[in-house]
Every structure is written in structure tokens, then in C-alpha cells.
Design an enzyme around this catalytic site. Structure first.
Site, PDB file in Angstrom:
ATOM      1  CB  CYS A  32      87.821  21.210  32.771  1.00 42.36           C
ATOM      2  SG  CYS A  32      88.102  19.572  33.387  1.00 42.36           S
TER       3      CYS A  32
ATOM      4  CG  HIS B   9      83.545  20.392  34.840  1.00 41.17           C
ATOM      5  ND1 HIS B   9      84.675  20.879  34.036  1.00 41.17           N
ATOM      6  CD2 HIS B   9      83.036  21.778  35.134  1.00 41.17           C
ATOM      7  CE1 HIS B   9      84.568  22.134  33.800  1.00 41.17           C
ATOM      8  NE2 HIS B   9      83.564  22.563  34.506  1.00 41.17           N
TER       9      HIS B   9
ATOM     10  CG  ASP C 259      84.083  25.914  35.775  1.00 37.08           C
ATOM     11  OD1 ASP C 259      85.257  26.106  35.200  1.00 37.08           O
ATOM     12  OD2 ASP C 259      83.211  25.302  35.358  1.00 37.08           O
TER      13      ASP C 259
END
Length: 711
Positions: A304, A362, A385
Site C-alpha cells: 500500500c 493503510h 487509493d
């Protein structure tokens, strides 16, 4: 709007020869021909005017939309006569083009293409023309021509290319940011920090965004060209590139390689032999250039923070303000019920049985833009994202979701607001199971999204933006929370029942080489004595996975008088956790069991053990194009010798990377490595160092911000 302007020109004007004929009125009188010798793109002046000096290595001029740039003409034989000579500029993006008459008026419109001749350059042999795009022009690499019309002739000259980016300095641009310090941080800054670990023990990982490194600009533009949107309908893609909402969705999808020729291949397994372990990347430049040079084969591997950091680079290159954001205890709610179930055994071992999950952290990005598609009130920071989790509109992308909409739970708006809302707001249900049945459970409404951070403007520290996402009952800064936790007066996790309550507290932030010390407090809440079994359990886990089998456990019995509270101190020694160091976290749990009623109560916490740091030192006065010296030092805190490879890098400071072999360093031993470098750019740069240990699965990092001043 630009798309309308393009469409009008595209429909009504066809063919180069026709362009010239329609753009000129012929005269009968004779005059000496007007010929162009060469064109000067005035690169130095234009780069400074458009704040694109960092892209000076590009083969094309790099400018921003909504602002004029100057080109100078060198004419042959005679000077320019404004009453009889006419100039037109033809600007082309793919098959789209617009023809701009060159006027003598400096009045320009922010909604259309304009060109005017510098009044001070009239009747000279070297007139200057200023060209200005609309504030909503499409991002991309343009070709442009100069059409020269006299009474006797019509000529067209290919001038070259220019790359047009978004313009946060332009009020009419959808990405306009009103404050210079924010533009410097979120557009121009080529380095930053990524925050990882846990809220009580933050890890600040240095990252080089590398947007000014040779080849990175071209790779970012190629990303738009190889996207499925461009391949499917080139003309429509060019038209839509005027909109940062559209651009950001394309980039979000193209950073991962799930649906397309994306930049990065994700890997959350334990096998990275066919590529690079995600924790080994230190900047975006190597990734983007490897992707472009390989013919757009995905780079292996990303997780991530790598996905987010590379996307931040691409967005900053394209001129869209962007920052990297970390959400601690980030929920992935697969069934959309806003509840994450976690299961434990009766002795406190966490089970991998739930489809829902909580990542300890995250990382995504926020981009700044107006949302004309959503109406007033949704402008500002938008969540994007690029980590592939769920499909959005059929593609693995996420956002842009307005942060304001997430806070107000406006799940009726675009894009992906329910998914992001759950990531920061879901409840956690902790369940103890035995022989297939539930014997105890408790709910935590505060764990998910407990802290949301980004880098502070102008300083290498974190800034809490939790309050932008959530309505906080009693807001405190992340720094205050961290201090209270480190001093041992903050309860991390607690559980309770009618008869007993239990709390688990880490005594301090954990550092490699020191014991993990924690305290468990058990309270008898009834007027009868109790005999309690106490089960302690520690499991290693990656930030996004359930934990593995227990690597440490212990059990005991305590007796509690009526209404009595007892405190139990425990520690895990360095030798007991040494083999789970690295980027792992630890899931620590305690279960207390009433031996009479078999009632059980759970308290748990997940924490990281911080690695030691490298110390990077440089001289105070740094100037460009002059040899400078830095030193990197490290003291071994482990109880055994270590060895490895030291890597030093710094965009704008060092070309590429420099590696040094570090031989066996005994416990308590100290190493110091001197490095010479020659800064190539003025500004604040990051010199970063990493020591990859060969006998421990761990990387030691350090960085120093370096101010390079003009000579």
C-alpha cells in the site's frame, strides 16, 4: 470549457491547407517575403515563470495551463509589419487542434486559447509571442506550429513541442491552492515521509518522490497514453484530461496492474524472489523508470505505501496537489455492515477465519481539487487509493472521494465513499470461541481509524488530520497521545464483563534490543472472591494479515478478593522476539478466565518494535555544483553481530545510489561512513540512507533534510 472549444474547432476546421486559407485575407500589393529563421522557446524564462525548473532535462518545454509562456522569433530579411503581416499559432494534441490568431492585445481569456505579440517587440526582427492556454486545457504533450501570412505568401513552421500541466497557482484552475507553502509542499516537494507502524510507536519512513529525476516526467505522461481509456477512445481521453477528477481515476487504476499495463504488481505473500521486497524501495523514480524501460511490464512488487507514494509522484508531476495519508487500524469491510469480526481462542490466540480484516495501517493519497460534478461543499482534499482492493466502475481504483463527504457520511455521492467511510469508522467485534461456539465477545467503537496522519507542511514531522475524517468527541493531537502512551499512563485495550474487567497496557514504546514490557490489570467487580486463570499470548503478523502461530505464551493463576484489583507485570525478552523482527507487528493478547463460572474476558493490542536509526549528518552550508561531504553512522544495539549493505540516495543530491559493504559489527560497535556528493538543484532535498542487514530480516533507516542555497 476546453472540451467544448476543442469540439467546435474539430468540427468546423479540417486540413492543414484549409487552415491557412481560412486564416488569411489575401492582398494584391507586393512586398518582400517574410521568412522565419528559428524560434527560441525561452526555456529558462518560461520554466521559472511556470515553476517547472525541475523539469529542465525534458526534451520539451514544460509549462502550466492558464498562464502565458513566451517564444521569440528570429526573422530573415525584414522585420514584422503588424498591418500587413499575420501570424497564427496551431496547437495540436493528438488529432485535436485549435488555431489561435496572434493579436496585439494583452487581454486574455481564461476560458480559451490566446496568443499576443509583445508590444515592445513590434517592428523588430525578433518579435516575441506569448501563448496562453485555458485554465481548463487538457494535460498532455502538445505540438505547435507557427503560420505566417503576408500579402505574397503563406508558410507554416513546426515550432516543436510543449508539455502542459495543471496549475495550482492559477485561480481559475480546478486544482488551485491559495497558499504558497501548500503549493511548495504538495506540488513541488520531491521528498517526504510515509508513516507506518502503530499509533503509539510511529515509524517515519523517508521516501523520494523523484518527480524531477530524468525520465520520470515522460513515464508519467506515458502512463496516461497506455491507459485503457486512451487506447479505447483516444479523442475522448484527450478531451477528458481537462478534468482532474478524470485524471485522478485513470492514475489510481494505472498505478496497480490488475486491469491494465499498470506500474506495480502487488504482493502480500512471503515470496518476493521474482522481484523486490516492497520494503526495499526508497523512491518512486526507480519504479517508474523500470516500468517505462521494460515496455510497461508491471514492476514487482508493491504494497500500500509503495502504491500511494508512486501515485503521489505522478499527481505532483501532472500538477495536481497531492499528499500521502496513513490511516491506522484501517478496516476492510467485505459485507458492508460496518462491523469487523475478530476471533480468538479461549487462550488468546487470534484466528484467521474472518473475511473482514483490519490493517494496522493503510496508506492512500489525497488530491486537492474542486468537485464541480458534485456541487458546492465537496471541494478540497479527495481520497484516492491505488492499492487494488475493490473494483470501482469496473476497475481496480478508488476515488476521488471528498474527505468532507466521508466525515458527513454522504454515501450518495461519487466516488467510493461507503468503502472509505468503513475504513475509518467500522466497529470491531472481538469474539472468543471454543469448540465452534461463541463464549464471549466485546465491541470496540474507537479502534478503527484511531489516527490519520500526513506529513506536516515544511517540516519532517507528522500532522494529525483525523478530525477531517471523523467527528471526534475529545480531540487530542497525535503527539499528545503518543507522549501519554510512552509515559505509561494510557490504557491501550480493555475488556470487561459483569464480574471481571481486564486492561492491557504497554509500558513504553518498544525498541529493538529492549524487553517488551507490559502491564495487565485485573479487577474483581463482585463481592465474592475469585480464582482466575490468566493466559498470555504473542503472535507475529504483517500489517495487513492475520497473525501466525504464537511465538511466546505463558499462563498463570491469580486470586482476587472481593472488589480487589491486581496488577501483573510481564515482559518478552529480546531473544524471544528476535526472529520476528523486521516489518512485522506483534499481536499481544490476555484472556482471564473465572475458574468457577468459566467466564472469559479478553484484552488485546497490536504493536510494532521500532528499529534503531541511522544518523545522517551534513555541513550547514550547501551550494549547488560543489562537492559536499556527509556522514552516516550506526551503533549496533543487538546482542549479536550484524552485517549488511548501506545504501545512500538523494534526488537532486546524488546521481543514482551509492552502496557500501558493512562488515560484521559487534554488539555495541559503531560504524561511520563518509559520502561525497554534488547537489544539482537548489531547494530542500532529502539525503536518505538505509542499512539492509543480512543476518536479520530488518532494514535500518535514516535521513537528513538538506537545504541547498543558490550560490
Amino acid at each position: 470549457m476546453l472540451s467544448e472549444g476543442w469540439a467546435k474547432v474539430y468540427i468546423t476546421v479540417e486540413g492543414d491547407s484549409g487552415d491557412i486559407e481560412r486564416c488569411c485575407e489575401k492582398k494584391d500589393s507586393h512586398m518582400e517575403d517574410l521568412s522565419l529563421q528559428y524560434v527560441n522557446l525561452e526555456e529558462s524564462e518560461n520554466l521559472e515563470r511556470h515553476r517547472t525548473e525541475g523539469f529542465s532535462s525534458s526534451k520539451a518545454l514544460v509549462v502550466r495551463r492558464g498562464a502565458p509562456f513566451r517564444v521569440s522569433l528570429q526573422l530573415e530579411d525584414r522585420t514584422f509589419h503588424p498591418k500587413t503581416d499575420f501570424l497564427r499559432i496551431k496547437v495540436m494534441l493528438g488529432s485535436l487542434y485549435v488555431i489561435i490568431p496572434v493579436t496585439s492585445s494583452k487581454k486574455v481569456s481564461s476560458s480559451s486559447w490566446n496568443a499576443y505579440i509583445d508590444p515592445e517587440g513590434l517592428n523588430l526582427q525578433s518579435p516575441s509571442i506569448f501563448i496562453c492556454s485555458p485554465a481548463s486545457a487538457s494535460v498532455g504533450c502538445y505540438r505547435f506550429q507557427l503560420c505566417v501570412f503576408t500579402q505574397e505568401s503563406q508558410k507554416a513552421y513546426a515550432i516543436g513541442k510543449f508539455i502542459l500541466l495543471c496549475n495550482p497557482w492559477c485561480r481559475e484552475d480546478a486544482v488551485y491552492v491559495p497558499f504558497e507553502d501548500q503549493r511548495e509542499e504538495y506540488v513541488q516537494n520531491d521528498s517526504g515521509l510515509l508513516f507506518m507502524g502503530t499509533p503509539m510507536n510511529l515509524v517515519s519512513r523517508p521516501w523520494s518522490f523523484d518527480q524531477y529525476e530524468p525520465g520520470v516526467l515522460e513515464a508519467c505522461l506515458n502512463l496516461l497514453q497506455v491507459s485503457p481509456w486512451h487506447q479505447k477512445n483516444t479523442r475522448l481521453d484527450y478531451l477528458n484530461r481537462n478534468n482532474p477528477v478524470y485524471i485522478s481515476r485513470v492514475v489510481s487504476a494505472m498505478i496497480n496492474s490488475e486491469d491494465d499495463l499498470g506500474v506495480l504488481k502487488g504482493n502480500w505473500s512471503d515470496d518476493f524472489k521474482q522481484g523486490v521486497h516492497p520494503s526495499m524501495w526508497t523512491g518512486s523514480g526507480d519504479i517508474l523508470k523500470q516500468w517505462a524501460q521494460s515496455g510497461y511490464s508491471p514492476v514487482k512488487y508493491g504494497q500500500c505505501w509503495v502504491f500511494a507514494a508512486v501515485m503521489c509522484t505522478v499527481m505532483r508531476v501532472l500538477g495536481i496537489p497531492c499528499r500521502v495519508v496513513t490511516n491506522f487500524n484501517s478496516a476492510h469491510d467485505t459485507n458492508a455492515n460496518l462491523v469487523i469480526e475478530e476471533y480468538y481462542t479461549e487462550t488468546g490466540q487470534k484466528l484467521n477465519v474472518s473475511k473482514d480484516s483490519i490493517w494496522n495501517f493503510h496508506v492512500w493519497v489525497e488530491c486537492y481539487m474542486t468537485r464541480r460534478d458534485l456541487g458546492p461543499g465537496m471541494d478540497g482534499w479527495q481520497v484516492l487509493d491505488p492499492t487494488p482492493q475493490e473494483r470501482s466502475g469496473g476497475e481496480f481504483c478508488c476515488g476521488p472521494a471528498p474527505v468532507k463527504a466521508i466525515k458527513d457520511r454522504r454515501i450518495d455521492l461519487l466516488y467510493d465513499i461507503p468503502f472509505v467511510y468503513a475504513e475509518v469508522n467500522a466497529d470491531v467485534l472481538s469474539v472468543i470461541v471454543s469448540k465452534g461456539r461463541v463464549i464471549s465477545y466485546s465491541k470496540d467503537t474507537e479502534k478503527v481509524g484511531s489516527l490519520i496522519l500526513t506529513k506536516a507542511i515544511g517540516f519532517p514531522i507528522h500532522q494529525s488530520i483525523t478530525g477531517d475524517y471523523k467527528h471526534i468527541k475529545s480531540p487530542t493531537s497525535s503527539l499528545t497521545s503518543r507522549r501519554s502512551t510512552m509515559s505509561g499512563d494510557s490504557t491501550l485495550s480493555r475488556g470487561s464483563s459483569n464480574g471481571v474487567s481486564v486492561s492491557l497496557t504497554l509500558d513504553r514504546a518498544q525498541v529493538a534490543g529492549e524487553p517488551v514490557c507490559f502491564t495487565v490489570k485485573v479487577i474483581n467487580r463482585q463481592n465474592v472472591a475469585k480464582k482466575m486463570k490468566v493466559h498470555f499470548n504473542a503472535q507475529a503478523k504483517e500489517y495487513n494479515h492475520g497473525p501466525s502461530d504464537a511465538f511466546w505464551e505463558t499462563h498463570g493463576v491469580i486470586k482476587l478478593a472481593p472488589m480487589e484489583a491486581k496488577v501483573v507485570h510481564q515482559q518478552i525478552l529480546p531473544a524471544e522476539y528476535a526472529h520476528v523482527l523486521g516489518d512485522n507487528l506483534i499481536n499481544l493478547a490476555v484472556v482471564v478466565e473465572d475458574m468457577d463460572s468459566q467466564e472469559r474476558v479478553l484484552a488485546s493490542e497490536e504493536f510494532n518494535i521500532a528499529s534503531p536509526h541511522l544518523t545522517v549528518q551534513v555541513a550547514d552550508s550547501i551550494v549547488p555544483n560543489k562537492v559536499q561531504t556527509a556522514s552516516v553512522s550506526f551503533t549496533n544495539p543487538f546482542s549479536h553481530p550484524v552485517s549488511g549493505v548501506l545504501t545512500v540516495a538523494g534526488a537532486g543530491l546524488i546521481q543514482g545510489k551509492v552502496n557500501f559493504r558493512v562488515l560484521s559489527l559487534c554488539p555495541g560497535g559503531r560504524m561511520e561512513q563518509h559520502i561525497t556528493f554534488v547537489p544539482s538543484m537548489v531547494g530542500t532535498k532529502m539525503l536518505q540512507a538505509s542499512l539492509s542487514l543480512t543476518n536479520i530480516s530488518s532494514t535500518i533507516r535514516g535521513f537528513k533534510m538538506v537545504s541547498v542555497h543558490g550560490a
